[in-house]
Design an enzyme around this catalytic site. Structure first.
Site, PDB file in Angstrom:
ATOM      1  N   GLU A  66      13.693   5.356 -34.142  1.00 49.93           N
ATOM      2  CA  GLU A  66      12.939   4.967 -32.939  1.00 49.93           C
ATOM      3  C   GLU A  66      13.781   4.099 -32.005  1.00 49.93           C
ATOM      4  OE1 GLU A  66      10.468   1.586 -32.705  1.00 49.93           O
ATOM      5  OE2 GLU A  66      10.354   1.341 -34.879  1.00 49.93           O
ATOM      6  N   LYS A  70       4.549  -6.011 -41.746  1.00 50.73           N
ATOM      7  CA  LYS A  70       4.901  -7.404 -41.513  1.00 50.73           C
ATOM      8  C   LYS A  70       3.725  -8.316 -41.741  1.00 50.73           C
ATOM      9  CE  LYS A  70       8.693  -8.047 -38.736  1.00 50.73           C
ATOM     10  NZ  LYS A  70       9.313  -7.485 -37.547  1.00 50.73           N
TER      11      LYS A  70
HETATM   12  N1  PSU Z   1       7.381  -3.995 -36.158  1.00 52.65           N
HETATM   13  C1  PSU Z   1       8.627  -4.457 -36.313  1.00 52.65           C
HETATM   14  N2  PSU Z   1       9.577  -4.183 -35.392  1.00 52.65           N
HETATM   15  C2  PSU Z   1       9.300  -3.389 -34.309  1.00 52.65           C
HETATM   16  C3  PSU Z   1       7.982  -2.869 -34.166  1.00 52.65           C
HETATM   17  C4  PSU Z   1       7.053  -3.194 -35.111  1.00 52.65           C
HETATM   18  O1  PSU Z   1       8.905  -5.137 -37.278  1.00 52.65           O
HETATM   19  O2  PSU Z   1      10.193  -3.140 -33.479  1.00 52.65           O
HETATM   20  C5  PSU Z   1       7.678  -1.946 -33.025  1.00 52.65           C
HETATM   21  C6  PSU Z   1       7.664  -0.469 -33.496  1.00 52.65           C
HETATM   22  O3  PSU Z   1       8.194   0.336 -32.468  1.00 52.65           O
HETATM   23  C7  PSU Z   1       6.177  -0.183 -33.656  1.00 52.65           C
HETATM   24  C8  PSU Z   1       5.613  -1.006 -32.517  1.00 52.65           C
HETATM   25  O4  PSU Z   1       5.846   1.187 -33.545  1.00 52.65           O
HETATM   26  O5  PSU Z   1       6.368  -2.214 -32.539  1.00 52.65           O
HETATM   27  C9  PSU Z   1       4.142  -1.296 -32.694  1.00 52.65           C
HETATM   28  O6  PSU Z   1       3.649  -1.903 -31.548  1.00 52.65           O
HETATM   29  P1  PSU Z   1       2.056  -2.168 -31.399  1.00 52.65           P
HETATM   30  O7  PSU Z   1       1.736  -3.193 -32.453  1.00 52.65           O
HETATM   31  O8  PSU Z   1       1.898  -2.664 -29.998  1.00 52.65           O
HETATM   32  O9  PSU Z   1       1.403  -0.846 -31.646  1.00 52.65           O
END
Ligand code: PSU
Ligand code: MN
Length: 309
Positions: free
Chosen positions: A25, A160
């Site tokens: 990604e 996380k």
């Molecule tokens: N968690 C991490 N690092 C990240 C992300 C999540 O430890 O870079 C990023 C990923 O791209 C994930 C996105 O798909 O954040 C999720 O964002 P949201 O919680 O806004 O859906």
């Protein structure tokens, strides 16, 4: 009309010959890690996939083209803190392509584009999940719903602790997403190998995982597979060290009016990086590399099962 899709020649060749490919990604580059470690890590992760015998395909939207396999210049641009790069999920992916914009793909958007290109395995660090306090904020990442829709196996290091891990596992179960932890019975918690949760299932070999993925496809079940890979011992940060730091970052986010929606996860990641004086980032890099290796092995087993190698 065909989708505006550009597949890099090495990725296209690997796919055409049923050779293993691992999707990566780009939100982690643009919004998940600070400069310049974001770009360095993106390059190292690609190298880790290659070293394990698969072809890496980092995915992003560049000038309105869904791009599968990025040039080094493109990686550098996505990681440039001064570039205007939109964070793309299922909601805004099509509009960004239509207006010929630039965007970094989250887990959800990367899965959509990987599937469009025919890639079955994807490595990342952490997925989005159910945020703490979601019973009030309703903040549940679109990544979870994408795992229920799109047939791509996602290798991560668990969820996380900025998220509510039990609720994240509940939602995945409700959505029918298989969750498998590699090599241990506990679901891992990103910076730590252990969490308070047991993993819904465990696999001790990559072949078992590949066989389950293949069977899911044979049954015609929609959706992907979440594979949780515990962080290597050497990169771990103990839970009791992270707990107060995460609590502080969440308190600060709640006290800051503009921090909600897509801005929430990047804000928390940046504050935790600052509060740990960079240690969270070193761990993050270690676990992403570890996930790239595991994903490449799963992709190799899937190619072997397809019988064309
Ligand atoms: N968690 C991490 N690092 C990240 C992300 C999540 O430890 O870079 C990023 C990923 O791209 C994930 C996105 O798909 O954040 C999720 O964002 P949201 O919680 O806004 O859906
Ligand atoms: Mn959200």
């Amino acid at each position: 009309m065909t989708p505006p899709l550009d597949i890099a020649p090495d990725v296209a060749e690997a796919l055409a010959n049923n050779q293993p490919v691992v999707a990566l990604e780009s939100t982690i580059i643009s919004h998940g890690m600070p400069y310049p470690q974001n770009i360095e890590t993106a390059r190292k992760v690609e190298a880790a996939v290659r070293a394990t015998g698969a072809t890496p395909a980092t995915i992003a939207v560049l000038q309105g083209r869904a791009t599968i396999g990025l040039s080094d210049a493109a990686l550098a641009r996505l990681g440039d803190p001064n570039a205007q790069i939109e964070k793309l999920s299922r909601t805004n992916l099509a509009a960004c392509l239509a207006r010929k914009g630039d965007g970094a793909t989250t887990v959800a958007a990367t899965m959509i584009l990987a599937h469009l290109a025919g890639i079955k395995v994807f490595a990342t660090g952490g997925i989005g999940g159910v945020h703490r306090g979601a019973e009030l904020s309703f903040d549940i990442s679109a990544d979870l719903y994408e795992l229920a829709e799109t047939p791509v196996a996602v290798v991560c290091a668990g969820a996380k602790a900025i998220l509510d891990i039990p609720k994240t596992l509940e939602v995945l179960e409700s959505l029918g997403v298989p969750v498998t932890t590699f090599g241990q019975t506990d679901f891992p918690a990103f910076w730590s190998r252990q969490s308070t949760e047991r993993s819904p299932s465990t696999a001790n070999t990559t072949l078992e995982i590949a066989e389950a993925i293949q069977m899911r496809a044979t049954l015609g079940l929609k959706g992907g597979h979440l594979i949780a890979n515990p962080i290597p011992h050497k990169d771990e940060i103990p839970t009791d060290e992270m707990t107060p730091i995460i609590a502080q970052a969440i308190d600060e986010a709640e006290a800051t009016p503009d921090i909600d929606g897509p801005a929430m996860t990047p804000f928390l990641l940046q504050r935790i990086f600052e509060l740990t004086e960079g240690r969270s980032l070193a761990s993050n890099i270690g676990l992403v590399l570890n996930n790239a290796h595991l994903a490449a092995k799963i992709a190799k087993d899937l190619s072997d099962l397809a019988g064309n190698r």
